[in-house]
Design a protein around this motif. Structure first.
Motif, PDB file in Angstrom:
ATOM      1  N   ALA B 152      18.372  25.728  26.195  1.00  0.00           N
ATOM      2  CA  ALA B 152      19.676  25.057  26.116  1.00  0.00           C
ATOM      3  C   ALA B 152      20.489  25.331  27.380  1.00  0.00           C
ATOM      4  CB  ALA B 152      20.436  25.536  24.883  1.00  0.00           C
ATOM      5  N   GLU B 153      20.433  26.568  27.869  1.00  0.00           N
ATOM      6  CA  GLU B 153      21.160  26.912  29.108  1.00  0.00           C
ATOM      7  C   GLU B 153      20.581  26.155  30.291  1.00  0.00           C
ATOM      8  OE1 GLU B 153      22.078  31.516  27.797  1.00  0.00           O
ATOM      9  OE2 GLU B 153      21.224  31.131  29.768  1.00  0.00           O
ATOM     10  N   ILE B 154      19.263  26.062  30.350  1.00  0.00           N
ATOM     11  CA  ILE B 154      18.616  25.345  31.463  1.00  0.00           C
ATOM     12  C   ILE B 154      19.061  23.885  31.490  1.00  0.00           C
ATOM     13  CG2 ILE B 154      16.394  24.489  32.343  1.00  0.00           C
ATOM     14  CD1 ILE B 154      15.156  27.125  31.218  1.00  0.00           C
ATOM     15  N   MET B 155      19.117  23.289  30.287  1.00  0.00           N
ATOM     16  CA  MET B 155      19.478  21.869  30.212  1.00  0.00           C
ATOM     17  C   MET B 155      20.984  21.644  30.201  1.00  0.00           C
ATOM     18  SD  MET B 155      16.612  20.356  27.575  1.00  0.00           S
ATOM     19  CE  MET B 155      17.154  18.655  27.769  1.00  0.00           C
ATOM     20  N   GLY B 156      21.734  22.730  30.091  1.00  0.00           N
ATOM     21  CA  GLY B 156      23.193  22.590  30.097  1.00  0.00           C
ATOM     22  C   GLY B 156      23.732  21.972  28.826  1.00  0.00           C
ATOM     23  N   ILE B 157      23.074  22.287  27.702  1.00  0.00           N
ATOM     24  CA  ILE B 157      23.516  21.753  26.407  1.00  0.00           C
ATOM     25  C   ILE B 157      23.640  22.915  25.424  1.00  0.00           C
ATOM     26  CG2 ILE B 157      22.512  19.458  26.712  1.00  0.00           C
ATOM     27  CD1 ILE B 157      20.042  20.354  25.236  1.00  0.00           C
ATOM     28  N   ASN B 158      24.161  22.620  24.219  1.00  0.00           N
ATOM     29  CA  ASN B 158      24.303  23.720  23.262  1.00  0.00           C
ATOM     30  C   ASN B 158      23.046  23.868  22.409  1.00  0.00           C
ATOM     31  OD1 ASN B 158      24.467  21.992  20.956  1.00  0.00           O
ATOM     32  ND2 ASN B 158      26.605  21.601  21.435  1.00  0.00           N
ATOM     33  N   LEU B 159      23.024  24.957  21.647  1.00  0.00           N
ATOM     34  CA  LEU B 159      21.829  25.306  20.895  1.00  0.00           C
ATOM     35  C   LEU B 159      21.457  24.248  19.871  1.00  0.00           C
ATOM     36  CD1 LEU B 159      19.740  27.561  20.529  1.00  0.00           C
ATOM     37  CD2 LEU B 159      21.289  28.646  18.898  1.00  0.00           C
ATOM     38  N   LYS B 160      22.454  23.736  19.187  1.00  0.00           N
ATOM     39  CA  LYS B 160      22.185  22.723  18.145  1.00  0.00           C
ATOM     40  C   LYS B 160      21.545  21.476  18.752  1.00  0.00           C
ATOM     41  CE  LYS B 160      23.912  24.410  14.240  1.00  0.00           C
ATOM     42  NZ  LYS B 160      22.874  24.971  13.387  1.00  0.00           N
ATOM     43  N   THR B 161      22.006  21.120  19.930  1.00  0.00           N
ATOM     44  CA  THR B 161      21.485  19.912  20.577  1.00  0.00           C
ATOM     45  C   THR B 161      20.023  20.092  20.973  1.00  0.00           C
ATOM     46  OG1 THR B 161      23.692  19.511  21.443  1.00  0.00           O
ATOM     47  CG2 THR B 161      21.902  18.228  22.415  1.00  0.00           C
ATOM     48  N   ILE B 162      19.694  21.259  21.526  1.00  0.00           N
ATOM     49  CA  ILE B 162      18.297  21.456  21.928  1.00  0.00           C
ATOM     50  C   ILE B 162      17.397  21.465  20.705  1.00  0.00           C
ATOM     51  CG2 ILE B 162      18.253  23.998  22.014  1.00  0.00           C
ATOM     52  CD1 ILE B 162      16.635  22.447  24.812  1.00  0.00           C
TER      53      ILE B 162
END
Lengths: 140, 188
Positions: B152-162
């Motif tokens: 999620a950090e790599i993609m710049g999104i939050n945990l729920k989204t990944i």
């Protein structure tokens, strides 16, 4: 945990329970062997994961890391004042601080250029010094 | 000499133009980076080029990774690799490298269907039909065994989204892949 939730967690976290969050890990492990329904769902997802692993993969040619290292060695870092400035700022300042510093310098530069500070003003030249008094008393 | 050094310490040394530190960093991370790149671009040559380009960027400008942001070096660097892969894939979009994933022709003898290379190609094609973000999430979380949190950090999104992306990717693929017959003529 319902069968639906169990299946969803298997899809999100995989069939290796060590990757499951701690709060649901033991529940998942327990359900896996608790009934034929949950067991068959577990086996189904495991089979799916095995199919996914069939995906192709080619290892890199030769020794990739050594080639990269050699390529870097051949490269010379270009010198520029911009680079020097970046390195100087980078030593002391975060990116936000660098922007603020550059902005402040630009503003200060304009301020110095257009200000009316007396010590910056050029002296006014008294033109009358270049005139002389004629016989009739007038300045020429 | 560099075995005990963290990535952050190696980057500091690279900033002082220490080539040995750079060598250490490259040897440490090349395999993983290549794997990530390959899974996105499906080409050995392109993956090698991308990995080399990313490392040479570090050599030229090591300050691009801002350690003050408290992001792990690998989190930042994998994102650099992925961005290069996405750029390449978008450039290639006009060229159909992988067509729409279709089920193999059922008139073909079952023995032909079970050849590993055919199944591999089918799986590859099916993955290529996924939306870009689902493909990235699947690559990171499933193939590279990166935790959902780090992915999620790599993609710049939050945990729920990944988690949602991984879930939808697998649901999309499961239908296609599990309907492929095995060597006994049964579906998987």
């Amino acid at each position: 945990m319902t069968k639906y939730e169990f299946e969803n967690y298997l899809l999100i976290y995989g069939t290796q329970f060590e990757t499951w969050p701690e709060e649901i890990r033991e529940t998942g492990k327990g359900l896996c062997h608790s009934s034929p329904e949950f067991t068959s769902k577990f086996e189904e997802i495991k089979k799916f994961e095995k199919a996914l692993q069939v995906r192709s993969f080619e290892p890199p040619e030769g020794n990739l890391s050594e080639r990269i290292v050699a390529a870097a060695k051949q490269k010379r870092r270009p010198f520029s004042f911009g680079l020097l400035g970046s390195e100087f700022f980078g030593l002391f300042l975060s990116p936000g601080q660098r922007v603020a510093t550059v902005t402040a310098l630009i503003v200060f530069g304009f301020f110095v250029g257009y200000s009316e500070f007396s010590f910056l003003q050029s002296e006014e030249i008294d033109l009358s010094l270049f005139l002389y008094e004629g016989l009739d008393g007038s300045l020429r | 000499m560099f075995t005990g050094k963290t990535d952050e310490e190696l980057i500091d040394l690279i900033g002082d133009k220490d080539h040995d530190a750079f060598t250490r960093l490259v040897r440490k991370h090349t395999d993983k980076c290549y794997s990530i790149a390959y899974r996105m671009v499906f080409s050995k040559n392109d993956a090698e080029d991308i990995v080399q380009e990313a490392f040479l960027k570090i050599w030229d400008k090591p300050w691009q990774w801002d350690k003050n942001k408290k992001t792990k070096f690998t989190t930042w660097f994998y994102a650099v690799i992925l961005n290069l892969c996405v750029d390449l894939n978008r450039k290639r979009k006009g060229v159909q490298v992988y067509g729409h994933a279709e089920l193999p022709d059922t008139r073909t003898p079952v023995e032909d269907l079970i050849e590993k290379t055919q199944i591999q190609k089918f799986v590859d094609r099916a993955i290529k039909t996924l939306p870009e973000r689902q493909e990235i999430a699947l690559s990171l979380c499933f193939y590279e065994n990166i935790s959902n949190k780090e992915a999620a950090e790599i993609m710049g999104i939050n945990l729920k989204t990944i988690q949602s992306l991984v879930f939808r990717a697998k649901v999309n693929l499961r239908e296609k892949i599990m309907s492929l017959p095995d060597n006994k003529g049964n579906t998987k």
